[in-house]
Design an enzyme around this catalytic site. Structure first.
Site, PDB file in Angstrom:
ATOM      1  N   SER A 183     -11.141  -0.404  -1.285  1.00 36.74           N
ATOM      2  CA  SER A 183      -9.889  -0.437  -0.518  1.00 36.74           C
ATOM      3  C   SER A 183     -10.149  -0.781   0.935  1.00 36.74           C
ATOM      4  O   SER A 183      -9.311  -1.396   1.594  1.00 36.74           O
ATOM      5  CB  SER A 183      -9.191   0.926  -0.568  1.00 36.74           C
ATOM      6  OG  SER A 183      -8.493   1.116  -1.757  1.00 36.74           O
ATOM      7  N   HIS A 198      -3.763   6.071   3.554  1.00 34.82           N
ATOM      8  CA  HIS A 198      -4.441   4.915   2.964  1.00 34.82           C
ATOM      9  C   HIS A 198      -3.894   3.596   3.514  1.00 34.82           C
ATOM     10  O   HIS A 198      -4.659   2.720   3.953  1.00 34.82           O
ATOM     11  CB  HIS A 198      -4.296   4.971   1.443  1.00 34.82           C
ATOM     12  CG  HIS A 198      -5.140   3.997   0.693  1.00 34.82           C
ATOM     13  ND1 HIS A 198      -4.759   2.694   0.482  1.00 34.82           N
ATOM     14  CD2 HIS A 198      -6.348   4.129   0.073  1.00 34.82           C
ATOM     15  CE1 HIS A 198      -5.678   2.071  -0.231  1.00 34.82           C
ATOM     16  NE2 HIS A 198      -6.659   2.928  -0.491  1.00 34.82           N
ATOM     17  N   ASP A 205       0.837  -1.199   0.000  1.00 39.78           N
ATOM     18  CA  ASP A 205       0.000   0.000   0.000  1.00 39.78           C
ATOM     19  C   ASP A 205       0.875   1.254   0.000  1.00 39.78           C
ATOM     20  O   ASP A 205       1.952   1.254  -0.604  1.00 39.78           O
ATOM     21  CB  ASP A 205      -0.927  -0.029   1.222  1.00 39.78           C
ATOM     22  CG  ASP A 205      -2.272   0.633   0.951  1.00 39.78           C
ATOM     23  OD1 ASP A 205      -2.285   1.852   0.714  1.00 39.78           O
ATOM     24  OD2 ASP A 205      -3.302  -0.059   0.985  1.00 39.78           O
TER      25      ASP A 205
END
Length: 736
Positions: free
Chosen positions: A519, A197, A142
């Protein structure tokens, strides 16, 4: 001597100029390509990097190729990334042992009551195998991670598992611990997460339980992952500009060799690619061959059909759906009427009403009223907007609201089923409510409204598939149903990077934030898969995937055509507790996937390079893709005949109790006219791990071109219900 010195100086200057010119030409004419060479050679004297450099020297004619070689993949599979011209790419593609040469494309990110919603309660209320959970390592590919987050504290953790072979190479001021045991960076920025994220996804899968967390008081509760006692290894492949293919392959190369048990990756292309040109499909194949399950997000391009990414059967592909918790932001009009909008609005305006201005009423001379109604850039007159609540017919107003002095914004939301976070007070309305708002504005001389702080609501109808979640059908392997499963991916509260922005152009900084996307759904399933693995550490990736798919809940999806079918949610919604006791599983191994690829018309030669094994794609060794022993059954019909007959062959393995009898039952989907025969209709299992085969023949006529025909096959012994979706379809009509 002076002349010699001058000549030497001039020569040196010309040499530098020449080299600079050559370098400029190379930079101008080359781009980064990935050369995929399959499995690593078993020869003891084989050195991958030397082979890669030799290939480059041979093709380029250059003795020094350090400026050409970008990465060498040498730990878990074979290949390299290099700067090549188009002609050099063509030459390398013809070399013996090269499977594919493809451009280094940029992929994009697919961006707390969720675990309670799925039945995984906090603390002693949930069955756990803590000893094995603590030895389970989840690899998170990620944007990196924020190591200081409480979600990754190692309080109470012992040393890393002995099987761990990775490193902590996070960069300056980055420290791993006994929870966050590994870090690697492929971006030259360090593994520290600057976007949030990666921190969000990692904590969702395996973060510690952290009490009293919220986003400025919204969504207050305990944030935790599915397997909080497990370890995390972070692999940073993404920057603000995206995630490069060559970095992704390198992260898989390392993660497999480092000893992770499972990989979660919330990254992908907007549309699927053929397997040999897809870095995630390549990496996940080699992970599967080593017993490592890869869980990935379906994408955020829904509800359009054929947008699902990650369509290879060795990837567990996850759609996004709602939980029973939601966020609403009320708009109170000057006449007392209240409209319920959607947003994550932490700004408290104390109920004060401000003047409303519709975009088209504030149009600048540069735009017409219709364009200004959407609040398009450079279309609004600042003097007419300043100090007012801006009303926009689309989402573009958020980018300019501050620059034109708006105090808040209300828009017609393109995704009214999702609450988004914004950098100023905001609420997104459904089309009907937005129309009501505009009518109010146009009927008043001095319209005004108040945008209230977000409220949390519970017990709403759920799960419902998110509108943004990418839909099938699968355009690469048309007889493999994708996505596979759905999980919570709407308004998820999880750990965040204090260096990241909770929304675009947001100056606030938080340690926990709310995000929506596949996600967010992906790490939920990764956490469930790891949870199942802690009880069955010897189960293969396919057995874990099957257990999760065949025990899933039925779900709902809104929309027309395929947007509301199995092409939106696959087998259904993940049920973690049920997945611990599936009764029967559909099992696959590397050889089965090779036979599937034979059926996809890959050559024996290519598959030998990919697998490292001797492969013969004879009629005996190849299978029709629809006969892969997958937990779902799907077939694309030719559409040339009004009647059809399709047969699926499957094998089930008993992981329940000995001396079990399973009877088949077929439940037809809404409006389905399929005739389905299961042979045999009863399966007998004398022992655990015994296998029994069966076939499913589906016949019918006049399948709707807009909506597939479907049913569910359920094998039941009275305790277990092993459910598999069956889908047949002709073609897809783009409903956009």
């Amino acid at each position: 001597m002076a002349n010699l010195a001058a000549s030497t100086c001039l020569y040196s200057w010309l040499l530098v100029l020449l080299l600079s010119s050559v370098s400029a030409i190379i930079d101008e004419d080359t781009q980064v390509y990935i050369v995929y060479m399959g499995s690593l050679s078993s020869r003891a004297d084989y050195i991958p990097t030397s082979d890669h450099m030799s290939i480059l020297q041979q093709v380029t004619g250059e003795s020094s190729i350090e400026g050409r070689l970008v990465r060498s993949y040498k730990r878990s599979f074979n290949g390299f990334a290099a700067r090549l011209t188009e002609s050099e790419r063509t030459l390398i593609a013809e070399i013996e042992g090269v499977v594919s040469v493809f451009p280094n494309k940029i992929l994009q990110l697919h961006t707390t009551t969720s675990w309670d919603f799925m039945g995984v309660k906090e603390g002693k209320n949930t069955k756990r195998n803590l000893a094995i959970e603590s030895d389970t390592i989840i690899g998170v590919i990620d944007t990196g991670i924020w190591p200081e987050s409480k979600s990754f504290s190692d309080k109470g953790f012992g040393p890393p598992p002995k099987k761990w072979k990775g490193v902590c190479s996070g960069g300056k001021n980055f420290t791993c611990n006994n929870k966050l045991i590994g870090a690697r960076d492929y971006t030259s920025e360090g593994t520290r997460d600057t976007s949030g994220h990666g921190t969000h996804t990692a904590s969702t899968a395996a973060g510690n339980a952290v009490k009293d967390t919220s986003f400025f008081g919204i969504g207050n509760g305990t944030v935790r992952g599915g397997v909080p006692a497990s370890r995390i290894a972070a692999y940073k492949v993404c920057t603000d500009s995206g995630c490069s293919s060559e970095a992704l392959l390198s992260s898989f190369d390392d993660a497999i060799a480092d000893g992770v048990d499972l990989i979660t990756i919330s990254i992908g292309f907007q549309f699927p690619s053929i397997f040999e040109d897809d870095p995630i499909a390549i990496g996940a194949f080699h992970a599967m061959a080593k017993g490592i399950l890869t869980v990935s997000s379906a994408g955020n391009s829904g509800p359009k059909p054929t947008t699902v990414s990650h369509v290879a059967p060795w990837i567990f592909t996850v759609a996004a759906s709602t939980t029973n918790r939601g966020f609403i932001t009320k708009v109170v009009l000057g006449n007392g009427k209240t409209l319920a909008g959607r947003s994550v609005n932490a700004f408290d305006m104390k109920g004060k009403k401000y003047p409303l201005v519709y975009g088209k009423s504030a149009a600048s001379s540069a735009c017409d009223a219709k364009t200004a109604a959407l609040c398009a850039p450079a279309c609004l007159n600042k003097s007419r907007v300043k100090g007012k609540i801006l009303v926009c017919g689309g989402p573009s107003g958020y980018k300019i609201a501050k620059s034109v002095g708006a105090i808040a914004i209300i828009d017609k939301s393109p995704r009214p089923d999702v609450a988004f976070t914004h950098h100023l007070p905001a609420s997104g309305l459904k089309a009907k409510d937005f129309k009501s708002l505009v009518s109010y504005i146009e009927s008043q001389d001095s319209p005004q409204a108040a945008v209230l702080k977000t409220e949390t609501i519970f017990n709403r109808t759920s799960p419902v598939i998110a509108s943004f979640s990418s839909r099938g059908p699968n355009t690469i392997a048309v007889d493999i149903l994708k996505p596979d499963i759905t999980a919570p991916g709407v308004e998820i509260l999880a750990a965040f990077s204090p260096n990241g922005e909770p929304s675009e152009d947001d100056t606030r900084r938080v340690k926990y934030s709310v995000f929506s996307g596949t996600s967010m759904a992906c790490p939920h399933v990764a956490g469930v898969a790891a949870y199942v693995k802690t009880f069955y550490p010897r189960w293969s990736p396919s057995m874990i995937q099957s257990a999760i798919m065949t025990t899933a809940w039925p779900v709902k999806a809104k929309g027309r055509g395929i947007a509301s079918t199995e092409f939106a949610y696959g087998a259904g919604h993940v049920d973690p507790m049920a997945a611990l006791n599936p009764g029967l599983v559909y099992e696959l191994d590397k050889a089965d996937h090779i036979a599937f690829l034979c059926g996809m018309n890959y050559t024996s030669k290519t598959l030998k390079i990919i697998s490292g094994d001797t492969v013969k794609c004879s009629k005996k060794n190849k299978i029709l893709p629809r006969n892969l022993n997958y937990p779902s059954m799907s077939a694309k019909l030719s559409g040339t005949d009004s009647t059809f007959s399709v047969t699926f062959n499957r094998t089930l393995t008993n992981v329940g109790t000995p001396n079990s009898t399973y009877k088949s039952k077929v439940v037809a989907g809404h409006g389905s006219k399929l005739s389905i025969k299961v042979t045999p209709s009863v399966l007998y299992f004398k022992t655990v791990n015994e296998k029994q085969s069966f076939s499913v023949t589906v016949t019918g006529s006049d399948v709707d071109s807009e909506v597939p025909s479907s049913a569910n096959l359920i094998w039941s012994d009275g305790t277990h219900n092993v459910r598999s979706p069956i889908v047949v379809y002709i073609m897809v009509v783009d409903e956009a």
